[in-house]
Design a protein around this motif. Structure first.
Motif, mmCIF file in Angstrom:
data_model
loop_
_atom_site.group_PDB
_atom_site.id
_atom_site.type_symbol
_atom_site.label_atom_id
_atom_site.label_comp_id
_atom_site.label_asym_id
_atom_site.label_seq_id
_atom_site.Cartn_x
_atom_site.Cartn_y
_atom_site.Cartn_z
ATOM 1 N N ALA A 197 -54.716 -20.917 44.129
ATOM 2 C CA ALA A 197 -53.701 -19.859 44.133
ATOM 3 C C ALA A 197 -53.750 -19.058 45.429
ATOM 4 C CB ALA A 197 -53.899 -18.941 42.929
ATOM 5 N N LEU A 198 -54.957 -18.741 45.892
ATOM 6 C CA LEU A 198 -55.100 -18.007 47.156
ATOM 7 C C LEU A 198 -54.537 -18.814 48.316
ATOM 8 C CD1 LEU A 198 -56.223 -15.640 48.868
ATOM 9 C CD2 LEU A 198 -58.347 -16.956 49.034
ATOM 10 N N LEU A 199 -54.910 -20.075 48.397
ATOM 11 C CA LEU A 199 -54.428 -20.925 49.495
ATOM 12 C C LEU A 199 -52.917 -21.083 49.462
ATOM 13 C CD1 LEU A 199 -57.241 -23.605 49.323
ATOM 14 C CD2 LEU A 199 -56.908 -21.927 51.152
ATOM 15 N N THR A 200 -52.363 -21.257 48.274
ATOM 16 C CA THR A 200 -50.907 -21.391 48.129
ATOM 17 C C THR A 200 -50.201 -20.121 48.561
ATOM 18 O OG1 THR A 200 -51.144 -22.988 46.338
ATOM 19 C CG2 THR A 200 -49.050 -21.816 46.470
ATOM 20 N N ARG A 201 -50.723 -18.983 48.145
ATOM 21 C CA ARG A 201 -50.105 -17.689 48.479
ATOM 22 C C ARG A 201 -50.187 -17.405 49.979
ATOM 23 N NH1 ARG A 201 -46.367 -14.206 46.623
ATOM 24 N NH2 ARG A 201 -47.006 -12.061 46.894
ATOM 25 N N LEU A 202 -51.342 -17.647 50.571
ATOM 26 C CA LEU A 202 -51.473 -17.438 52.012
ATOM 27 C C LEU A 202 -50.499 -18.321 52.779
ATOM 28 C CD1 LEU A 202 -55.351 -17.177 52.431
ATOM 29 C CD2 LEU A 202 -53.685 -15.318 52.631
ATOM 30 N N SER A 203 -50.372 -19.569 52.347
ATOM 31 C CA SER A 203 -49.471 -20.501 53.020
ATOM 32 C C SER A 203 -48.012 -20.079 52.848
ATOM 33 C CB SER A 203 -49.683 -21.912 52.464
ATOM 34 O OG SER A 203 -48.777 -22.815 53.040
ATOM 35 N N ALA A 204 -47.628 -19.722 51.630
ATOM 36 C CA ALA A 204 -46.243 -19.340 51.355
ATOM 37 C C ALA A 204 -45.812 -18.115 52.159
ATOM 38 C CB ALA A 204 -46.059 -19.075 49.863
ATOM 39 N N LEU A 205 -46.748 -17.189 52.353
ATOM 40 C CA LEU A 205 -46.433 -15.964 53.089
ATOM 41 C C LEU A 205 -46.758 -16.069 54.576
ATOM 42 C CD1 LEU A 205 -47.733 -13.312 50.529
ATOM 43 C CD2 LEU A 205 -45.360 -13.995 50.964
ATOM 44 N N SER B 46 -52.979 -15.096 56.904
ATOM 45 C CA SER B 46 -54.372 -15.515 56.881
ATOM 46 C C SER B 46 -55.188 -14.324 56.404
ATOM 47 C CB SER B 46 -54.827 -15.980 58.261
ATOM 48 O OG SER B 46 -54.694 -14.937 59.191
ATOM 49 N N LEU B 47 -56.435 -14.580 56.074
ATOM 50 C CA LEU B 47 -57.287 -13.477 55.659
ATOM 51 C C LEU B 47 -57.540 -12.555 56.841
ATOM 52 C CD1 LEU B 47 -59.934 -15.363 53.514
ATOM 53 C CD2 LEU B 47 -58.077 -13.913 52.696
ATOM 54 N N PRO B 48 -57.616 -11.256 56.603
ATOM 55 C CA PRO B 48 -57.955 -10.342 57.694
ATOM 56 C C PRO B 48 -59.314 -10.733 58.280
ATOM 57 C CG PRO B 48 -57.178 -9.124 55.779
ATOM 58 C CD PRO B 48 -57.353 -10.542 55.351
ATOM 59 N N PRO B 49 -59.500 -10.593 59.561
ATOM 60 C CA PRO B 49 -60.726 -11.064 60.209
ATOM 61 C C PRO B 49 -62.003 -10.406 59.705
ATOM 62 C CG PRO B 49 -59.372 -9.816 61.749
ATOM 63 C CD PRO B 49 -58.568 -10.002 60.503
ATOM 64 N N LEU C 283 -65.451 -13.811 52.476
ATOM 65 C CA LEU C 283 -65.054 -14.475 51.252
ATOM 66 C C LEU C 283 -66.244 -15.171 50.615
ATOM 67 C CD1 LEU C 283 -61.734 -15.870 50.514
ATOM 68 C CD2 LEU C 283 -63.643 -17.324 49.944
ATOM 69 N N ALA C 284 -66.424 -14.937 49.323
ATOM 70 C CA ALA C 284 -67.485 -15.583 48.558
ATOM 71 C C ALA C 284 -66.848 -16.404 47.446
ATOM 72 C CB ALA C 284 -68.423 -14.540 47.961
ATOM 73 N N ALA C 285 -67.508 -17.483 47.069
ATOM 74 C CA ALA C 285 -67.024 -18.344 45.999
ATOM 75 C C ALA C 285 -68.071 -18.419 44.903
ATOM 76 C CB ALA C 285 -66.740 -19.728 46.535
ATOM 77 N N VAL C 286 -67.617 -18.448 43.655
ATOM 78 C CA VAL C 286 -68.511 -18.634 42.525
ATOM 79 C C VAL C 286 -68.525 -20.125 42.198
ATOM 80 C CG1 VAL C 286 -68.950 -18.094 40.108
ATOM 81 C CG2 VAL C 286 -68.055 -16.319 41.641
ATOM 82 N N GLY C 287 -69.615 -20.777 42.540
ATOM 83 C CA GLY C 287 -69.780 -22.189 42.237
ATOM 84 C C GLY C 287 -69.425 -23.098 43.400
ATOM 85 N N PRO C 288 -70.059 -24.262 43.432
ATOM 86 C CA PRO C 288 -69.851 -25.198 44.532
ATOM 87 C C PRO C 288 -68.454 -25.811 44.570
ATOM 88 C CG PRO C 288 -71.337 -26.139 42.895
ATOM 89 C CD PRO C 288 -71.109 -24.709 42.513
ATOM 90 N N ALA C 289 -67.828 -26.022 43.426
ATOM 91 C CA ALA C 289 -66.479 -26.602 43.414
ATOM 92 C C ALA C 289 -65.463 -25.617 44.000
ATOM 93 C CB ALA C 289 -66.080 -27.011 42.003
ATOM 94 N N ALA D 170 -63.271 -26.195 47.421
ATOM 95 C CA ALA D 170 -61.808 -26.075 47.449
ATOM 96 C C ALA D 170 -61.357 -25.144 48.567
ATOM 97 C CB ALA D 170 -61.289 -25.589 46.093
ATOM 98 N N LEU D 171 -62.074 -24.050 48.749
ATOM 99 C CA LEU D 171 -61.729 -23.111 49.820
ATOM 100 C C LEU D 171 -61.983 -23.735 51.186
ATOM 101 C CD1 LEU D 171 -63.179 -19.927 48.163
ATOM 102 C CD2 LEU D 171 -60.762 -20.339 48.665
ATOM 103 N N ARG D 172 -63.120 -24.400 51.337
ATOM 104 C CA ARG D 172 -63.423 -25.051 52.619
ATOM 105 C C ARG D 172 -62.399 -26.127 52.945
ATOM 106 N NH1 ARG D 172 -69.122 -24.691 50.671
ATOM 107 N NH2 ARG D 172 -69.982 -22.878 51.747
ATOM 108 N N ALA D 173 -61.963 -26.857 51.926
ATOM 109 C CA ALA D 173 -60.944 -27.895 52.142
ATOM 110 C C ALA D 173 -59.639 -27.285 52.645
ATOM 111 C CB ALA D 173 -60.698 -28.680 50.844
ATOM 112 N N GLY D 174 -59.401 -26.018 52.280
ATOM 113 C CA GLY D 174 -58.217 -25.310 52.751
ATOM 114 C C GLY D 174 -58.435 -24.589 54.066
ATOM 115 N N GLY D 175 -59.598 -24.779 54.672
ATOM 116 C CA GLY D 175 -59.858 -24.186 55.978
ATOM 117 C C GLY D 175 -60.421 -22.783 55.953
ATOM 118 N N ILE D 176 -60.885 -22.341 54.804
ATOM 119 C CA ILE D 176 -61.435 -20.990 54.700
ATOM 120 C C ILE D 176 -62.958 -21.054 54.750
ATOM 121 C CG2 ILE D 176 -61.711 -18.997 53.176
ATOM 122 C CD1 ILE D 176 -58.853 -19.368 52.306
#
Length: 70
Positions: free
Chosen positions: A19-27, A30-33, A37-43, A47-53
């Motif tokens: 959802a984050l990647l889709t929203r950033l792309s649609a608008l 990018s994330l403010p510098p 960003l932290a992720a809960v869990g390896p999956a 997913a975030l790394r695959a989107g370039g984050i």
């Protein structure tokens, strides 16, 4: 719509990452510098790394102190 001023953004699921990647792309945003960003869990992290984050590992105290929702 704005994440300006956010110190951390915590994504808790693969669906949330998508959802984050889709929203950033649609608008065309990018994330403010200064927003980390932290992720809960390896999956979710994968997913975030695959989107370039870049996913960062927070120190326990950082998120605990920032855990209040305003």
């Amino acid at each position: 719509r704005s994440l300006d001023g956010a110190g951390w953004l915590v994504i808790t699921s693969v669906n949330g990452a998508g959802a984050l990647l889709t929203r950033l792309s649609a608008l065309e945003l990018s994330l403010p510098p200064d927003t980390r960003l932290a992720a809960v869990g390896p999956a979710t992290a994968a997913a975030l790394r695959a989107g370039g984050i870049i996913v960062q590992e927070p120190r326990v105290g950082e998120l605990r102190a920032a855990g209040r929702i305003q």
